[in-house]
Design an enzyme around this catalytic site. Sequence first.
Site, PDB file in Angstrom:
ATOM      1  N   ARG A  39       0.899  -1.299   0.091  1.00 56.42           N
ATOM      2  CA  ARG A  39       0.416   0.238   0.205  1.00 56.42           C
ATOM      3  C   ARG A  39       0.725   1.078   0.060  1.00 56.42           C
ATOM      4  O   ARG A  39      -0.010   2.252  -0.416  1.00 56.42           O
ATOM      5  CB  ARG A  39      -1.126   0.061   1.036  1.00 56.42           C
ATOM      6  CG  ARG A  39      -0.172  -0.315   2.383  1.00 56.42           C
ATOM      7  CD  ARG A  39      -1.721   0.167   4.016  1.00 56.42           C
ATOM      8  NE  ARG A  39      -1.201  -0.195   5.115  1.00 56.42           N
ATOM      9  CZ  ARG A  39      -1.586  -1.656   5.796  1.00 56.42           C
ATOM     10  NH1 ARG A  39      -2.950  -1.189   5.426  1.00 56.42           N
ATOM     11  NH2 ARG A  39      -0.911  -1.692   6.734  1.00 56.42           N
ATOM     12  N   ASN A  91       1.343 -12.712   1.504  1.00 54.75           N
ATOM     13  CA  ASN A  91       1.923 -12.548   2.265  1.00 54.75           C
ATOM     14  C   ASN A  91       2.182 -11.105   3.030  1.00 54.75           C
ATOM     15  O   ASN A  91       2.058 -10.931   4.631  1.00 54.75           O
ATOM     16  CB  ASN A  91       4.035 -12.544   2.252  1.00 54.75           C
ATOM     17  CG  ASN A  91       4.052 -11.457   3.119  1.00 54.75           C
ATOM     18  OD1 ASN A  91       4.778 -11.222   4.209  1.00 54.75           O
ATOM     19  ND2 ASN A  91       4.813 -10.045   2.862  1.00 54.75           N
ATOM     20  N   SER A 142       1.493 -17.715  10.090  1.00 57.79           N
ATOM     21  CA  SER A 142       1.813 -17.488  11.559  1.00 57.79           C
ATOM     22  C   SER A 142       1.291 -18.434  12.335  1.00 57.79           C
ATOM     23  O   SER A 142       0.511 -19.205  12.973  1.00 57.79           O
ATOM     24  CB  SER A 142       0.868 -16.590  11.978  1.00 57.79           C
ATOM     25  OG  SER A 142       1.209 -16.149  13.435  1.00 57.79           O
ATOM     26  N   TYR A 155      -6.973 -12.109  13.662  1.00 57.37           N
ATOM     27  CA  TYR A 155      -5.738 -12.521  12.884  1.00 57.37           C
ATOM     28  C   TYR A 155      -5.949 -13.901  13.204  1.00 57.37           C
ATOM     29  O   TYR A 155      -5.205 -14.975  12.181  1.00 57.37           O
ATOM     30  CB  TYR A 155      -4.325 -11.838  13.608  1.00 57.37           C
ATOM     31  CG  TYR A 155      -3.213 -11.995  13.471  1.00 57.37           C
ATOM     32  CD1 TYR A 155      -2.770 -11.377  12.207  1.00 57.37           C
ATOM     33  CD2 TYR A 155      -2.181 -12.783  14.079  1.00 57.37           C
ATOM     34  CE1 TYR A 155      -1.416 -11.733  11.907  1.00 57.37           C
ATOM     35  CE2 TYR A 155      -0.941 -12.803  13.591  1.00 57.37           C
ATOM     36  CZ  TYR A 155      -0.543 -12.449  12.630  1.00 57.37           C
ATOM     37  OH  TYR A 155       1.128 -13.335  12.140  1.00 57.37           O
ATOM     38  N   ALA A 186       7.388 -17.933  13.587  1.00 58.22           N
ATOM     39  CA  ALA A 186       7.076 -17.601  14.258  1.00 58.22           C
ATOM     40  C   ALA A 186       7.346 -16.223  14.956  1.00 58.22           C
ATOM     41  O   ALA A 186       6.973 -15.305  14.748  1.00 58.22           O
ATOM     42  CB  ALA A 186       7.588 -19.142  15.484  1.00 58.22           C
TER      43      ALA A 186
HETATM   44  P1  NAP Z   1       5.476  -6.327   7.545  1.00 54.83           P
HETATM   45  O1  NAP Z   1       7.369  -5.845   8.271  1.00 54.83           O
HETATM   46  O2  NAP Z   1       4.685  -4.798   8.467  1.00 54.83           O
HETATM   47  O3  NAP Z   1       5.310  -5.822   6.658  1.00 54.83           O
HETATM   48  C1  NAP Z   1       4.184  -5.796   5.974  1.00 54.83           C
HETATM   49  C2  NAP Z   1       4.778  -5.568   4.806  1.00 54.83           C
HETATM   50  O4  NAP Z   1       2.918  -5.373   3.741  1.00 54.83           O
HETATM   51  C3  NAP Z   1       3.987  -4.013   4.607  1.00 54.83           C
HETATM   52  O5  NAP Z   1       4.686  -3.086   3.713  1.00 54.83           O
HETATM   53  C4  NAP Z   1       3.134  -3.573   4.398  1.00 54.83           C
HETATM   54  O6  NAP Z   1       2.707  -2.128   4.691  1.00 54.83           O
HETATM   55  C5  NAP Z   1       2.392  -4.326   3.877  1.00 54.83           C
HETATM   56  N1  NAP Z   1       0.833  -4.747   4.085  1.00 54.83           N
HETATM   57  C6  NAP Z   1       0.300  -5.122   4.871  1.00 54.83           C
HETATM   58  N2  NAP Z   1      -0.812  -4.879   5.059  1.00 54.83           N
HETATM   59  C7  NAP Z   1      -1.271  -4.546   4.016  1.00 54.83           C
HETATM   60  C8  NAP Z   1      -2.320  -4.178   3.315  1.00 54.83           C
HETATM   61  N3  NAP Z   1      -3.689  -4.627   3.552  1.00 54.83           N
HETATM   62  N4  NAP Z   1      -2.751  -3.881   1.831  1.00 54.83           N
HETATM   63  C9  NAP Z   1      -1.175  -3.613   1.075  1.00 54.83           C
HETATM   64  N5  NAP Z   1       0.030  -4.102   1.085  1.00 54.83           N
HETATM   65  C10 NAP Z   1      -0.304  -4.187   3.103  1.00 54.83           C
HETATM   66  O7  NAP Z   1       5.661  -7.549   8.597  1.00 54.83           O
HETATM   67  P2  NAP Z   1       6.024  -8.885   8.595  1.00 54.83           P
HETATM   68  O8  NAP Z   1       6.542  -9.314  10.304  1.00 54.83           O
HETATM   69  O9  NAP Z   1       6.846  -8.855   7.598  1.00 54.83           O
HETATM   70  O10 NAP Z   1       4.607 -10.283   8.500  1.00 54.83           O
HETATM   71  C11 NAP Z   1       4.583 -10.295   6.979  1.00 54.83           C
HETATM   72  C12 NAP Z   1       3.971 -12.120   6.750  1.00 54.83           C
HETATM   73  O11 NAP Z   1       4.532 -12.517   8.301  1.00 54.83           O
HETATM   74  C13 NAP Z   1       2.561 -10.826   8.028  1.00 54.83           C
HETATM   75  O12 NAP Z   1       1.379 -12.124   6.657  1.00 54.83           O
HETATM   76  C14 NAP Z   1       2.342 -11.406   9.209  1.00 54.83           C
HETATM   77  O13 NAP Z   1       1.570 -12.284   9.735  1.00 54.83           O
HETATM   78  C15 NAP Z   1       3.601 -13.028   8.603  1.00 54.83           C
HETATM   79  N6  NAP Z   1       4.036 -12.863  10.174  1.00 54.83           N
HETATM   80  C16 NAP Z   1       5.268 -12.154  10.539  1.00 54.83           C
HETATM   81  C17 NAP Z   1       4.980 -13.108  11.990  1.00 54.83           C
HETATM   82  C18 NAP Z   1       7.311 -12.331  12.756  1.00 54.83           C
HETATM   83  O14 NAP Z   1       7.520 -12.848  13.500  1.00 54.83           O
HETATM   84  N7  NAP Z   1       7.360 -10.681  11.784  1.00 54.83           N
HETATM   85  C19 NAP Z   1       5.473 -14.172  12.428  1.00 54.83           C
HETATM   86  C20 NAP Z   1       4.274 -14.868  12.046  1.00 54.83           C
HETATM   87  C21 NAP Z   1       3.823 -14.204  10.720  1.00 54.83           C
HETATM   88  P3  NAP Z   1       2.518  -0.575   5.446  1.00 54.83           P
HETATM   89  O15 NAP Z   1       4.136  -0.847   6.171  1.00 54.83           O
HETATM   90  O16 NAP Z   1       1.935   0.053   5.177  1.00 54.83           O
HETATM   91  O17 NAP Z   1       1.855  -1.724   6.963  1.00 54.83           O
END
Ligand code: NAP
Length: 260
Positions: A39, A91, A142, A155, A186
């Site tokens: 976004r 993702n 997740s 979530y 995780a």
């Molecule tokens: P992140 O650092 O917030 O990166 C996510 C990216 O996706 C950001 O650029 C965000 O934009 C964009 N985004 C989110 N929602 C959106 C939407 N509705 N429309 C368009 N763009 C969107 O997240 P991450 O930690 O990399 O997580 C990625 C995935 O891994 C997710 O599905 C999360 O549930 C999963 N996950 C992560 C972890 C962890 O420990 N990090 C653990 C388990 C699962 P903005 O910056 O504008 O928000």
Amino acid sequence: MDLQLKDKVVIVTGGAKGIGEAISKTLAKEGSWVIIAGRNEADNKKAVKEIEAGGGKAYSIAVELSVTENCKKVIDETIHQFGRIDGLVNNAGVNDGVGLEKGDPERFMESLQKNLIHYYCLAHYALPELKKSKGAIVNIGSKVSVTGQGNTSGYAASKGGINALTREWAVELLPYSIRVNTVLPAEVWTPLYEHWINSLPNPAEKLASIVSRIPLEKRFTTSEEIANTTVFLLSPCSSHTTGQILYVDGGYVHLDRAIS
Ligand code: NAP
């Protein structure tokens, strides 16, 4: 190993930051065209520039994915620009803390829009192209889908739904040789994670306690470790792997954290 991903066209949602950024950059190193659908246009363009600087190929689509019709636009624009789709990485998501007691039905449904509905919509609209290319879908799930977390019903329901849809789509898409898998992280240090930990009363103490319970090497999983597994699952090198939920989590979910 040649992952045979050169010139393949792969959509990565949220591909400009965190786990998505690592997936985009890993795919680009393999010679794929990476379509970053996220976004924040500035974040997308920064990631595209960095990929291009490294000799890779990437394209930005600035889009809010929680709006259903925008998912169709992502697919239409990709086909218009590139004429094919070989892979979809679902993702983008956010652990938005909509609880049972502290949430409400409207916010719960909004959470599903942010975390689950666009996974379905993108797969649905991409399907005609994936049928032609015998492409692959990788979802990012997740641990919350199997462990729970508390105060995050939207979530948790979304991530549980993603696990179920992985099996469901893998079965439905067998006739087309389209493979569907989920990579389940995780604890991965990303902007989303940093934001979450800083929202807690004592972030440093909480962080130390989380790290101490990650069995393998007492450390966070890196985004690159998630990306490597994701890219392998997109590759024809994993041509007989479908319907799987792969835990790339340093043993967090399945090993006994009390004794490890
Ligand atoms: P992140 O650092 O917030 O990166 C996510 C990216 O996706 C950001 O650029 C965000 O934009 C964009 N985004 C989110 N929602 C959106 C939407 N509705 N429309 C368009 N763009 C969107 O997240 P991450 O930690 O990399 O997580 C990625 C995935 O891994 C997710 O599905 C999360 O549930 C999963 N996950 C992560 C972890 C962890 O420990 N990090 C653990 C388990 C699962 P903005 O910056 O504008 O928000």
